[in-house]
Design an enzyme around this catalytic site. Sequence first.
Site, PDB file in Angstrom:
ATOM      1  N   PRO A  39       0.827  -1.211   0.000  1.00 31.39           N
ATOM      2  CA  PRO A  39       0.000   0.000   0.000  1.00 31.39           C
ATOM      3  C   PRO A  39       0.864   1.264   0.000  1.00 31.39           C
ATOM      4  CG  PRO A  39      -0.726  -1.537   1.705  1.00 31.39           C
ATOM      5  CD  PRO A  39       0.601  -2.023   1.205  1.00 31.39           C
ATOM      6  N   GLU A  40       0.410   2.277  -0.724  1.00 32.28           N
ATOM      7  CA  GLU A  40       1.159   3.530  -0.806  1.00 32.28           C
ATOM      8  C   GLU A  40       0.856   4.411   0.402  1.00 32.28           C
ATOM      9  OE1 GLU A  40       0.714   5.532  -4.569  1.00 32.28           O
ATOM     10  OE2 GLU A  40       0.392   3.638  -5.607  1.00 32.28           O
ATOM     11  N   GLY A  41       1.858   5.169   0.806  1.00 32.57           N
ATOM     12  CA  GLY A  41       1.659   6.151   1.859  1.00 32.57           C
ATOM     13  C   GLY A  41       1.487   5.567   3.244  1.00 32.57           C
ATOM     14  N   LYS A  42       1.872   4.301   3.430  1.00 34.54           N
ATOM     15  CA  LYS A  42       1.703   3.652   4.734  1.00 34.54           C
ATOM     16  C   LYS A  42       3.029   3.567   5.502  1.00 34.54           C
ATOM     17  CE  LYS A  42      -2.544   2.600   3.493  1.00 34.54           C
ATOM     18  NZ  LYS A  42      -3.674   3.444   3.930  1.00 34.54           N
ATOM     19  N   VAL A 101       5.707   1.822   4.528  1.00 34.77           N
ATOM     20  CA  VAL A 101       6.298   0.480   4.411  1.00 34.77           C
ATOM     21  C   VAL A 101       7.070   0.346   3.095  1.00 34.77           C
ATOM     22  CG1 VAL A 101       4.707  -0.718   5.956  1.00 34.77           C
ATOM     23  CG2 VAL A 101       4.084  -0.409   3.560  1.00 34.77           C
ATOM     24  N   SER A 102       7.538   1.469   2.579  1.00 33.94           N
ATOM     25  CA  SER A 102       8.442   1.480   1.414  1.00 33.94           C
ATOM     26  C   SER A 102       7.818   0.961   0.138  1.00 33.94           C
ATOM     27  CB  SER A 102       9.724   0.692   1.725  1.00 33.94           C
ATOM     28  OG  SER A 102      10.376   1.244   2.822  1.00 33.94           O
ATOM     29  N   SER A 103       6.630   1.439  -0.174  1.00 33.32           N
ATOM     30  CA  SER A 103       6.027   1.070  -1.449  1.00 33.32           C
ATOM     31  C   SER A 103       6.892   1.546  -2.607  1.00 33.32           C
ATOM     32  CB  SER A 103       4.619   1.671  -1.564  1.00 33.32           C
ATOM     33  OG  SER A 103       4.662   3.085  -1.438  1.00 33.32           O
ATOM     34  N   ALA A 114      10.219   2.006  -2.651  1.00 35.27           N
ATOM     35  CA  ALA A 114      11.431   1.191  -2.787  1.00 35.27           C
ATOM     36  C   ALA A 114      11.119  -0.141  -3.455  1.00 35.27           C
ATOM     37  CB  ALA A 114      12.058   0.954  -1.412  1.00 35.27           C
ATOM     38  N   ASP A 149      15.494   1.396   3.023  1.00 28.62           N
ATOM     39  CA  ASP A 149      14.300   0.830   2.387  1.00 28.62           C
ATOM     40  C   ASP A 149      14.671  -0.047   1.200  1.00 28.62           C
ATOM     41  OD1 ASP A 149      13.098   2.428   4.227  1.00 28.62           O
ATOM     42  OD2 ASP A 149      12.238   3.841   2.798  1.00 28.62           O
TER      43      ASP A 149
END
Length: 973
Positions: A633-636, A638-640, A642, A685
Amino acid sequence: IAMPTLLQTAPMSELESSRSPLVFAYYVTGHGFGHATRVVEVVRHLISSGHRVHVVSAAPEFVFTTEIHSPNLFIRNVLLDSGSVQSDALTVDRRASLEKYCEIAVEPRDSILATEVEWLKSIKANLVVSDVVPIACRAAANAGIRSVCVTNFSWDFIYAEYVMAAGHHHQSIVWQIAEDYSHCEFLIRLPGHCPMPAFHDVIDIPLVVRPLHKSREEVRRELGVPDNVKLLIFNFGGQPTGWKLNEEYLPAGWICLVCGASAKQELPPNFIGLPKDVYTPDVIASSDCMLGKIGYGTVSEALACKLPFIFVRRDYFNEEPFLRKMLEYYQGGVEMIRRDLLAGCWAPYLERAVTLKPCYDGGIDGGEVTAKILQDTAMGKKRSKLNLSGARRLQDAIILGFQLQRAPGRDLSVPEWYQVTGDEAGTPLVDQTQKSSKFVEGFEILHGDHHGLIDTVSFLDSLATLAKIGGHHQEREHLAAAALFNWEEDIVVARAPGRLDVMGGIADYSGSLVLLMPTREACHAAVQRNHPSKQKLWKHAEARHHSRDTPILEIVSFGSELSNRGPTFDMDLSDFMEEDGKPISYDKAYHYFSKNPSQKWAAYVAGTILVLMREMNVRFEDSISILVSSTVPEGKGVSSSASVEVATMSAITASHGLEISPRDVALLCQKVENYVVGAPCGVMDQMASACGEANKLLAMICQPAEILGLVEIPSHVRFWGIDSGIRHSVGGSDYGSVRIGAFIGNTMIRYFASSETNSGEAEEESSELIEYDASLDYLCNLSPHRFQALYASKLPQVITGEEFIGKYGDHGDSVTTIDRKGTYHIMAPTKHPIYENFRVQAFKALLTATPSEEQVIGLGELMYQCHNSYSACGLGSDGTDRLVRLVQKMEKLKHSKTENGTLYGAKITGGGSGGTVCVIGRSSLRSSEQILEIQRKYKEATGFMPYVFEGSSPGAGKFGYLKIRKNSAPPST
């Protein structure tokens, strides 16, 4: 569901009877009821032929006596092995399992053998049968009695994986068990079996299932359930789960029958508790679906009744994948994720299950067949040896080795290459249905392995669907993707996960030690290169190209609607070149992609090509097509980003024959994000995404990217990520300002140290250290005690950009720019990485300490300290603070007399200012329940249901790459 006629067994009199009664000693493992219930079926046939059977088991006596009423049945209640110790219905405690086995079977071994030999002689046993107690085989050999094993798995195979977690000092247990089994004359092997190389000789038999006593109509009438109501049987092996069951878990028109319900458990009106001695086969046959965990008993009876089975995976019980393969082959299984089980999201699974048409058509008279073999053996009949072939035993040994060395977190599955055309007698086995991993639906895999990863198989399935639909699809991104590739040519696929920042976070750019776990969620990139004349062009690109000699780049990104971005991007690769033939600057590239906000996302993908041009002097003469599909998921936090960069870079380098190490891939991808995208992130990341391994923490010192190694996550510890719903971005002003503040602080400390050295005021014994501080390259190389003693009092709380530049000049960070009119906090951003580096070192050391309550409390406390330090830097948020408080509330349950808290700590992750909170807790079902409770409470307070990150997967380097080609016809099986 009509009552299965196949369950009618042959009359007992048809079983050949001997002239005088034989005596059988039947040992039953102490693990669960499944072994005991299948033993009942074999013993029933032996006793019906007039033989005497002494059952040695720790199972409740009613399990045997309810079905068998005979003076020839003798029950001896003794526990000689412990099986797997379960902390709850779905979680095996690997360390405790081995320790318990040591206590029960290893330490008193000599005494057990002496007792069993004496007892076997006293009852004048003709044959010892074991399902599948190891020491029984050795006792039989010592007593001079033949022995046979009946099972679908052996404990040496199950425990082999436990040794990997519990420590190699337990390894002798596995060897001793295998040695005990080797005294067995032969193995009677059940369908869905594991590899069992300890046995020299094998007879394969049909399923052992218990017969029906009542029809579907009789059972429903006794339960008071009309025929038009659908029945779900909730069956977790007779073990009370203690879970709270709610009425809304079931759709209208369903009733659930609960096996193993305690008398104190309150059930909703649409749930019915079954008595402990209920005859389960009758209930299964009268139901429409079963929900439970996979075990031999549940799978065999579901298959025999052609009953759809919704199953939830267990942790660390290695019998399961082999039974699951059999269940799935006969189209009888639907997997439910644990989170949906606990949250009551059952309806979609029930809807899917009732559409299945299980098709098992094999034998179900394994009990009778086994009894006949045992009788013949006890009478002294010698069977012609059909010893397993060398190749077959080698296969079993290899798969056992696979089990020992498998990457944790990988979808534990039967390797697809494990194919057997039949047993040694020529009888076809279920294993022959395995397809080669070189084929997936629609494609042949020319290079690489999908590693059993469900998301990878799903991505390949989506490519096969695109190849079929052509232009016949409604969604714009799917139409574009279907027209993206030449489907008859090779395509390269790479995969890169996101990352959960366990400890270290924003201290990476200051040179800290960081600990990172790859997420289960990942990005896939499919890349194809074509000569420009053969490149498929979208209509608008075709109109732009009068000549077909210019290489172009076309990109499709799935999930564009979720982020309100354009799903496609295309450009001439010549746009990356200056007129003099050199690649354009990073600054020009940044402005190129910034022109159109809806297509700025393409910088993460196309930027990899420019970085390869500039850093590796690569020239791209072919056109390139790229499809990107990410579940990160984006913007969470968790390095979407990267994961997109690493997956794309890995696929492009593989498709062009470039051999670049995972570490160097990560460093190149950092340049994409820093210079082409314009986000001032550190390298952690990309390193986690490229170099990480499943269920391990990547330990790395960011100076700039020194990998220390991988840290095993203890089996009793688990990490989760919980999304706050507040969008995070490393390109945001808060992150950038804190980063600038840290570099300003480092510059000022060097200045203070230089001034003291030049003035000659430093004491002789400390002058060398002061000189070191004067050339301090990374803040994290300064210890907390020196910072506090020498520099903390000299640093200002804030400073303006104008003031800093005027006195100190440049701040030494190439990816951020100081705003002269801005004001920057200095103390907190400088202090954070210095103390965080120390916290991470302590965290890493604690992870490898002896397991204890104090250990996990200490780990949790370090995470709380990190979270508070983020907040002091101004990188907290209401949402992440709320989640951490909810974890703290759950932690306090440990001090309650009525509750049991199993969560220990939490912290904001990555760049902060929103995003995801990392949580540490016990690896148990109770922890999962508490995570779900936090989800619910957060939604009640905010209206947002947070996404939970759970599980892990291999990094891009470990995954490698796939080269695939479209099949003209499906592979033969």
